[in-house]
Design a protein around this motif. Structure first.
Motif, short mmCIF file in Angstrom:
data_model
loop_
_atom_site.label_atom_id
_atom_site.label_comp_id
_atom_site.label_asym_id
_atom_site.label_seq_id
_atom_site.Cartn_x
_atom_site.Cartn_y
_atom_site.Cartn_z
N ASP A 79 0.82 -1.22 0.00
CA ASP A 79 0.00 0.00 0.00
C ASP A 79 0.85 1.27 0.00
OD1 ASP A 79 -2.57 -0.83 -0.20
OD2 ASP A 79 -2.97 -0.90 1.95
N SER A 80 0.28 2.35 -0.47
CA SER A 80 0.84 3.70 -0.33
C SER A 80 -0.35 4.63 -0.09
CB SER A 80 1.60 4.11 -1.59
OG SER A 80 0.70 4.26 -2.68
N LEU A 81 -0.06 5.83 0.44
CA LEU A 81 -1.16 6.76 0.69
C LEU A 81 -1.88 7.13 -0.61
CD1 LEU A 81 0.35 9.19 3.38
CD2 LEU A 81 -1.23 7.28 3.70
N GLN A 95 -2.57 13.81 -0.14
CA GLN A 95 -2.18 14.89 0.79
C GLN A 95 -3.23 15.06 1.90
OE1 GLN A 95 -2.28 15.16 -2.54
NE2 GLN A 95 -0.49 16.22 -3.36
N GLU A 96 -4.51 15.02 1.51
CA GLU A 96 -5.58 15.17 2.50
C GLU A 96 -5.62 13.96 3.44
OE1 GLU A 96 -8.60 17.19 4.41
OE2 GLU A 96 -7.23 17.85 2.82
N LEU A 97 -5.41 12.75 2.86
CA LEU A 97 -5.38 11.53 3.68
C LEU A 97 -4.24 11.58 4.69
CD1 LEU A 97 -6.56 8.72 4.20
CD2 LEU A 97 -5.03 7.83 2.43
N TYR A 98 -3.07 12.06 4.25
CA TYR A 98 -1.93 12.19 5.16
C TYR A 98 -2.19 13.23 6.24
CZ TYR A 98 2.77 13.42 6.78
OH TYR A 98 3.87 13.69 7.56
N VAL A 105 0.67 8.26 11.03
CA VAL A 105 1.68 7.95 10.02
C VAL A 105 3.08 8.43 10.43
CG1 VAL A 105 2.39 8.38 7.62
CG2 VAL A 105 -0.01 8.00 8.16
N GLY A 106 3.17 9.61 11.02
CA GLY A 106 4.47 10.18 11.37
C GLY A 106 4.88 11.23 10.35
N ASP A 110 5.78 8.67 3.04
CA ASP A 110 6.15 7.55 2.17
C ASP A 110 6.35 6.26 2.95
OD1 ASP A 110 6.13 9.11 -0.13
OD2 ASP A 110 8.17 9.81 0.22
N LEU A 111 6.33 6.35 4.30
CA LEU A 111 6.63 5.18 5.11
C LEU A 111 5.39 4.80 5.92
CD1 LEU A 111 8.76 3.16 6.05
CD2 LEU A 111 9.41 4.76 7.86
#
Length: 284
Positions: A79-81, A95-98, A105-106, A110-111
């Motif tokens: 998976d990735s965001l 960006q909104e999900l992050y 997530v921290g 990307d991690l």
């Protein structure tokens, strides 16, 4: 005998008896006098309209609650965001999900590790909670009904996404298997670290292992100050026994020579002291 005709009611004209003219905004409404009782029942119609309007408002609130319900997503391998945001049509993209899940997530979007829980639609949930304070008991019941419908819809949507190859909630995964070599040890350790929230990357671990032991899980340092004090550095990442015991991660072996236990304890120590094993480029 009474005189005839003295108690007769006077006759009124048929025009007066037949109609009454009522002016409403300039228009004349002619109603038979004898039908007046039935005419007064007419206002009942607006009441029905008002009820229908109320029902529509309640239904609209239910729809709003449905749209605002958040979804909890569990990250799976690969998976990735960006991939998750596309699969769930997140407004504002990854960006909104992050932004909504930065605390989980921290600092590095990307991690993301397998098993991490992400909330999709967190802002919508907050708006729904604020508006819900002003709703009546009737609208509360409508929201509960809408929530049940929403859960059913999400299940249907997940099934459709799975059929289309899009990411969805993963079924119960089979236990992972790892090769009995440096590559497998590092990957297994990373999986344990993800479960315990310990940061670190494959490259960061591999770089430090090659510097400390050249990949030999039985390596031991018998010449430095630690060895002189009776606590030589051991294993892939050259950990002394007191450090291994203090940073040992539950679920791994208690043998400091065990490759996975040695890597995981060393990364736990490095995270506590340096922020991550990725930040270590020399003796630590």
């Amino acid at each position: 005998m009474p005189a005839k005709g003295k108690h007769r009611r006077s006759r009124t004209s048929s025009l007066t008896r037949g109609i009454i003219a009522v002016s409403t905004g300039g228009a004349a409404l002619a109603l038979p006098v004898i039908g007046a009782t039935g005419a007064f029942a007419a206002p009942a119609q607006p009441v029905a309209i008002e009820k229908a309007s109320t029902s529509t408002a309640v239904s609209a609130k239910g729809i709003a609650a449905k749209k605002s319900a958040p979804v909890t997503y569990s990250v799976i391998l690969g998976d990735s965001l960006a991939k998750i945001a596309r699969g769930h049509s997140v407004s504002g993209g990854w960006q909104e999900l992050y932004k909504d899940n930065r605390a989980a997530v921290g600092d590095n979007p990307d991690l993301i590790r397998p098993g991490l829980k992400l909330t999709i639609g967190a802002k919508a949930e907050n708006k729904a909670a604020k508006s819900g304070k002003a709703e009546s008991k009737a609208s509360d019941r409508a929201e509960k009904s809408a929530d049940r419908a929403d859960r059913s819809e999400r299940t249907s949507t997940s099934t459709k996404l799975a059929a289309q190859g899009a990411p969805a909630a993963a079924p119960a995964a089979q236990p992972a298997t790892y090769t009995n070599d440096l590559d497998g040890w590092i990957k297994e350790s990373l999986a344990v670290m993800a479960e315990h929230g310990i940061p670190g990357s494959y490259d960061g671990i591999h770089r430090n292992v090659m510097r400390e032991s050249s990949g030999n899980p039985l390596a031991i340092n018998n010449w430095d100050s630690n060895a002189a004090a009776g606590i030589p550095s051991k294993g892939l990442l050259q950990v002394i026994d007191p450090t291994f015991e203090a940073y040992h991660v539950p679920g791994t072996s208690t043998d400091s020579y065990d490759p996975v236990a040695n890597i995981t304890a060393a990364c736990n120590y490095a995270a506590d002291r340096y922020g991550s094993i990725d930040n270590v480029f020399g003796a630590y």
